[in-house]
Design a protein around this motif. Structure first.
Motif, PDB file in Angstrom:
ATOM      1  N   SER A   1       0.859  -1.189   0.000  1.00  0.00           N
ATOM      2  CA  SER A   1       0.000   0.000   0.000  1.00  0.00           C
ATOM      3  C   SER A   1       0.889   1.231   0.000  1.00  0.00           C
ATOM      4  CB  SER A   1      -0.909   0.001   1.237  1.00  0.00           C
ATOM      5  OG  SER A   1      -1.691   1.182   1.278  1.00  0.00           O
ATOM      6  N   LEU A   2       0.696   2.106  -0.980  1.00  0.00           N
ATOM      7  CA  LEU A   2       1.489   3.324  -1.102  1.00  0.00           C
ATOM      8  C   LEU A   2       0.535   4.508  -1.239  1.00  0.00           C
ATOM      9  CD1 LEU A   2       4.343   4.551  -1.389  1.00  0.00           C
ATOM     10  CD2 LEU A   2       4.085   4.293  -3.857  1.00  0.00           C
ATOM     11  N   ASP A   3       0.542   5.375  -0.220  1.00  0.00           N
ATOM     12  CA  ASP A   3      -0.357   6.537  -0.216  1.00  0.00           C
ATOM     13  C   ASP A   3      -1.809   6.112  -0.410  1.00  0.00           C
ATOM     14  OD1 ASP A   3       1.894   8.149   0.029  1.00  0.00           O
ATOM     15  OD2 ASP A   3       2.114   8.379  -2.143  1.00  0.00           O
ATOM     16  N   GLY A   4      -2.172   4.998   0.234  1.00  0.00           N
ATOM     17  CA  GLY A   4      -3.555   4.534   0.167  1.00  0.00           C
ATOM     18  C   GLY A   4      -3.899   3.780  -1.102  1.00  0.00           C
TER      19      GLY A   4
ATOM     20  N   VAL B   1      -6.723  -7.480   4.154  1.00  0.00           N
ATOM     21  CA  VAL B   1      -5.868  -7.134   5.294  1.00  0.00           C
ATOM     22  C   VAL B   1      -6.110  -5.682   5.715  1.00  0.00           C
ATOM     23  CG1 VAL B   1      -3.482  -6.744   6.023  1.00  0.00           C
ATOM     24  CG2 VAL B   1      -4.082  -8.827   4.779  1.00  0.00           C
ATOM     25  N   LEU B   2      -6.172  -4.795   4.730  1.00  0.00           N
ATOM     26  CA  LEU B   2      -6.345  -3.383   5.030  1.00  0.00           C
ATOM     27  C   LEU B   2      -7.742  -3.073   5.579  1.00  0.00           C
ATOM     28  CD1 LEU B   2      -4.583  -1.793   1.918  1.00  0.00           C
ATOM     29  CD2 LEU B   2      -3.690  -1.963   4.242  1.00  0.00           C
ATOM     30  N   ASN B   3      -8.722  -3.854   5.147  1.00  0.00           N
ATOM     31  CA  ASN B   3     -10.093  -3.603   5.593  1.00  0.00           C
ATOM     32  C   ASN B   3     -10.468  -4.385   6.843  1.00  0.00           C
ATOM     33  OD1 ASN B   3     -10.553  -1.880   3.409  1.00  0.00           O
ATOM     34  ND2 ASN B   3     -11.154  -3.572   2.063  1.00  0.00           N
ATOM     35  N   LYS B   4      -9.547  -5.212   7.338  1.00  0.00           N
ATOM     36  CA  LYS B   4      -9.827  -6.018   8.524  1.00  0.00           C
ATOM     37  C   LYS B   4      -9.995  -5.110   9.734  1.00  0.00           C
ATOM     38  CE  LYS B   4      -6.498  -8.082  10.611  1.00  0.00           C
ATOM     39  NZ  LYS B   4      -5.354  -8.967  10.936  1.00  0.00           N
ATOM     40  N   PRO B   5     -11.004  -5.371  10.581  1.00  0.00           N
ATOM     41  CA  PRO B   5     -11.197  -4.539  11.778  1.00  0.00           C
ATOM     42  C   PRO B   5      -9.930  -4.509  12.637  1.00  0.00           C
ATOM     43  CG  PRO B   5     -13.075  -5.998  11.433  1.00  0.00           C
ATOM     44  CD  PRO B   5     -12.013  -6.425  10.468  1.00  0.00           C
ATOM     45  N   LYS B   6      -9.597  -3.340  13.119  1.00  0.00           N
ATOM     46  CA  LYS B   6      -8.381  -3.156  13.916  1.00  0.00           C
ATOM     47  C   LYS B   6      -8.618  -3.586  15.364  1.00  0.00           C
ATOM     48  CE  LYS B   6      -6.064  -1.070  10.591  1.00  0.00           C
ATOM     49  NZ  LYS B   6      -7.068  -1.161   9.533  1.00  0.00           N
TER      50      LYS B   6
END
Length: 258
Positions: free
Chosen positions: A8-11, A104-109
């Motif tokens: 992921s680079l700058d979103g 991975v990026l959308n997984k709940p933190k």
């Protein structure tokens, strides 16, 4: 076939052209050539190039080389030009890897991850504030420098002028620039005061010679000597030197205090 690396680079999710070339069994230089041709076509339309490809570099030894970062759309474009088994496998690989990264990026933190994000945000905010403080301090220093320049006295002005011009030369190429800066100051004086310093120097030398001054001393007469003899020229010249100091952003902190 190696697993494609997606980051992921700058979103924006991207993968590097070297990895793509290795995955599809293609020379990297050939893939770059293909992407360059795609970009040339896209550049003639309203499509945003960064939605497909982002130019980048990588290090190999001490040298930097060109590469591209491909978005999912960029990979689509490369895959659409491919046929056979390699094309199918590449399409399956990049679609899978991009989807995995999105998950991975959308997984709940977790609470720990949220706290870490907050800490990172605080660190970034503190860094921005420090940078802002540094900019303010720099501006204040420059303003103080300008104040000191404007307050330049006629007393021992020749030494101060030499210090300023030396600093300007040092900041703009070194000692070899000194004469160029000095000539710039003289040219500005001649233009502003409507005079010819060379004529004034010659006249001063003639007067000295008539008064029996040794030739070695006469030959040492400079334009600065001619300026010193005329109060009006001195005032104009000092104003010009002040302007040059401000123009070239000279710091007075390194000058000898007189």
């Amino acid at each position: 076939m190696n697993q494609l690396k997606v980051i992921s680079l700058d979103g924006q999710l991207v993968t590097e052209s070297r990895d793509v070339a290795e995955m599809v069994g293609k020379e990297h230089s050939h893939l770059l050539r293909d992407i360059d041709s795609y970009i040339q076509v896209l550049g003639k339309s309203n499509f945003g190039l960064s939605d497909f490809f982002r130019e980048s570099t990588y290090q190999a030894g001490t040298r930097s080389y060109k590469c591209y970062l491909l978005t999912r759309k960029g990979c689509d474009m490369v895959a659409n030009k491919m046929t056979g088994e390699k094309g199918v496998l590449f399409t399956a690989a990049y679609v899978t890897r991009f989807e995995e990264m999105e998950q991975v990026l959308n997984k709940p933190k977790s609470q720990l991850e949220i706290m870490q994000m907050q800490i990172d945000q605080m660190i970034k905010q503190e860094k921005r504030l420090n940078e802002q403080d540094n900019r303010i301090e720099k501006i204040e220093t420059e303003q103080q420098n300008i104040t000191e320049i404007i307050g330049l006295s006629v007393v021992e002005w020749r030494k101060k002028v030499t210090n300023i011009l030396n600093r300007i030369a040092k900041n703009n190429g070194g000692f070899e620039m000194y004469q160029e800066i000095r000539n710039e100051s003289y040219n500005l004086l001649e233009e502003r005061a409507k005079c010819k310093l060379s004529i004034r120097v010659t006249n001063k030398q003639k007067v000295m010679a008539l008064n029996g001054v040794p030739k070695s001393t006469v030959n040492k007469v400079s334009k600065l000597d001619a300026i010193s003899e005329d109060a009006r020229l001195t005032e104009i010249y000092l104003a010009i030197v002040k302007e040059l100091a401000i123009k070239y952003r000279v710091s007075f902190t390194d000058f000898e205090v007189i």
